[in-house]
Design an enzyme around this catalytic site. Structure first.
Site, PDB file in Angstrom:
ATOM      1  CG  PHE A  55      -1.867   1.194   1.199  1.00 18.84           C
ATOM      2  CD1 PHE A  55      -3.021   1.159   0.435  1.00 18.84           C
ATOM      3  CD2 PHE A  55      -1.577   2.360   1.912  1.00 18.84           C
ATOM      4  CE1 PHE A  55      -3.875   2.255   0.383  1.00 18.84           C
ATOM      5  CE2 PHE A  55      -2.423   3.448   1.867  1.00 18.84           C
ATOM      6  CZ  PHE A  55      -3.574   3.404   1.102  1.00 18.84           C
TER       7      PHE A  55
ATOM      8  CE  LYS B 158      -0.922   5.765   7.779  1.00 16.82           C
ATOM      9  NZ  LYS B 158      -0.497   4.949   6.621  1.00 16.82           N
TER      10      LYS B 158
ATOM     11  CG  ASP C 116       5.582   3.497   1.739  1.00 17.37           C
ATOM     12  OD1 ASP C 116       5.625   4.091   2.836  1.00 17.37           O
ATOM     13  OD2 ASP C 116       4.555   3.461   1.031  1.00 17.37           O
TER      14      ASP C 116
HETATM   15  C1  LIG Z   1      -0.835   5.298   5.128  1.00 13.13           C
HETATM   16  C2  LIG Z   1       0.218   4.894   4.141  1.00 13.13           C
HETATM   17  C3  LIG Z   1       0.453   5.646   2.969  1.00 13.13           C
HETATM   18  C4  LIG Z   1      -0.407   6.833   2.599  1.00 13.13           C
HETATM   19  O1  LIG Z   1      -0.223   7.894   3.466  1.00 13.13           O
HETATM   20  P1  LIG Z   1      -1.234   9.153   3.418  1.00 13.13           P
HETATM   21  O2  LIG Z   1      -0.664  10.111   4.403  1.00 13.13           O
HETATM   22  O3  LIG Z   1      -2.594   8.646   3.774  1.00 13.13           O
HETATM   23  O4  LIG Z   1      -1.198   9.658   2.023  1.00 13.13           O
HETATM   24  C5  LIG Z   1       1.487   5.259   2.145  1.00 13.13           C
HETATM   25  N1  LIG Z   1       2.249   4.189   2.432  1.00 13.13           N
HETATM   26  C6  LIG Z   1       2.054   3.448   3.535  1.00 13.13           C
HETATM   27  C7  LIG Z   1       2.957   2.288   3.809  1.00 13.13           C
HETATM   28  C8  LIG Z   1       1.018   3.756   4.426  1.00 13.13           C
HETATM   29  O5  LIG Z   1       0.808   3.007   5.507  1.00 13.13           O
END
Ligand SMILES: *Cc1c(COP(=O)(O)O)cnc(C)c1O
Length: 401
Positions: A141, A255, A226
């Site tokens: 994700f 986050k 990520d």
């Molecule tokens: C939550 C998340 C995102 C997206 O972050 P947003 O601030 O909602 O755009 C991207 N990558 C990972 C691994 C996430 O957990």
């Protein structure tokens, strides 16, 4: 501390949403009004223990004092100036992040998806001519903007949005040979969450990330981690990659990076950074003084309060409680824990368990239908871990009948 209690009751707050707010979220019928540490209160003053504070953003709990103080001070001094000027706070924030990771440079934005868009652009700008493909992973994700959506190898997030941005190829998570087969002379990068969060707290097999590093090096690719969910202390190290002894070329954060305030960042080496040259990318609010002060305060709070060690100690309590539960309750299939990324895989759909916990004033999440996901705050008290685990055990026993 100021307490702005809700002036409306839950029923009227919910009715107002139904009329005026786009219904793109499934929401629980609870209106939250106030938070402190790992507790939140609803509009009627009922208290909940929060094991999923801010969807992973509130890693330091609700309204942590050092963040509140830094933001209050900054908001009265300088709220925003564009990135055509220098500010002390943005540079200092970059330095602190750099010193705790791999010594590179930072680009700031406002969210995880934006950090990943910056990473995608940087990969393409940096790659030799003709190379543009990025390998990403099933169950991963990366966010909701269209580039990050294309990077997210989950068909359910693509429905009705096509045509998606070209240039992503998807590999199964955990299979090195499959990644190697996908590499061709158009491949530019491999992009992965060191631990898949939304995908169900999937911890990679031994040696997997090191294997990806080697593939990237052998084929001249960039390795992008990520760490939007895993980063900034969540796993009991500053960054999850530090558990695996594998360093990426680019890392994305968001986050919890500002202790609950909106913010995002990309880190990369000083060699790669200049590829994101003036005019090619920007974020108007990126690295603004409020986010920067909050980001600095978050790092300082984690260090001043010894929260990395505390998170590791809490993690062990969670692990023991959940493994104990697995032994007693047939519904628990698997327990996956790294620091305060915690997944409990069930043999049933988790909706009823989440609801049962909510009825007993414990907030948890369920992802991919069957994985209970806990992303608790680093500054929980051990007793709160036990309180929450007692509730979870009770609810699971009931569900087991
Ligand atoms: C939550 C998340 C995102 C997206 O972050 P947003 O601030 O909602 O755009 C991207 N990558 C990972 C691994 C996430 O957990």
């Amino acid at each position: 501390m100021a307490t702005a209690e809700a002036t409306m009751n839950s029923k009227s707050i919910i009715e107002q949403f139904q009329q005026y707010v786009v219904p793109n979220y499934r929401r629980y019928p609870i209106a939250l009004a106030r938070g402190e540490g790992s507790y939140v209160w609803d509009a009627e003053g009922l208290r909940y223990l929060d094991f999923f504070p801010g969807w992973g953003c509130n890693l330091l709990g609700h309204c942590p004092e050092p963040i509140v103080k830094a933001v209050q001070e900054q908001v009265a001094t300088l709220i925003h100036v564009p990135n055509t000027w220098y500010t002390e706070a943005q540079g200092r924030w970059a330095k602190l992040l750099s010193e705790r990771s791999f010594g590179g440079q930072a680009f700031f934005c406002n969210s995880g998806t934006e950090a990943n868009e910056a990473a995608i652009k940087l990969v393409r700008l940096h790659a030799p001519k003709g190379r543009y493909k990025i390998i990403t992973f099933e169950g991963g994700f990366h966010g909701r903007t269209l580039g990050a959506t294309a990077a997210t190898a989950q068909p359910k997030y693509h429905e009705g949005l096509g045509p998606l941005m070209a240039g992503f190829v998807y590999a199964p998570f955990g299979d090195l040979a499959a990644v190697e087969r996908l590499i061709d002379d158009e491949t530019a990068a491999i992009m992965i969450e060191p631990i898949q969060g939304e995908g169900g707290i999937n911890i990679p097999p031994e040696g997997y990330l090191a294997g990806l590093r080697k593939l990237a090096d052998d084929h001249g690719l960039l390795l992008v981690f990520d760490e939007v969910q895993t980063g900034c202390g969540r796993t009991g190290q500053w960054f999850a990659y530090q558990h695996f002894g594998v360093t990426p070329d680019i890392m994305t954060l968001a986050k919890s990076v500002c202790g609950g305030i909106a913010g995002g960042a990309l880190l990369t080496t000083a060699e790669i950074a200049p590829s994101l040259r003036p005019g090619m990318h920007a974020a108007t609010f990126g690295g603004n003084p409020i986010a920067a002060r909050a980001g600095i305060a978050a790092i300082e709070m984690i260090e001043n309060e010894g929260l990395l060690e505390h998170a590791r100690a809490l993690s062990e309590i969670f692990r023991q409680r959940l493994i104990d539960l697995q032994g007693k309750c047939e519904l628990v299939r698997d327990v996956r824990v790294l620091g305060l990324m915690i997944g409990v895989e069930l043999s049933i759909d988790g909706t009823g368990v989440v609801q049962g916990c909510m009825d007993r004033k414990l907030l948890v999440n369920c992802t991919h239908n069957t994985v209970l996901r806990l992303l608790p705050a680093m500054n929980l008290a051990p007793q709160q871990v036990h309180d929450g685990c007692d509730i979870l055990a009770q609810v699971l026993q009931e569900q087991a009948g």
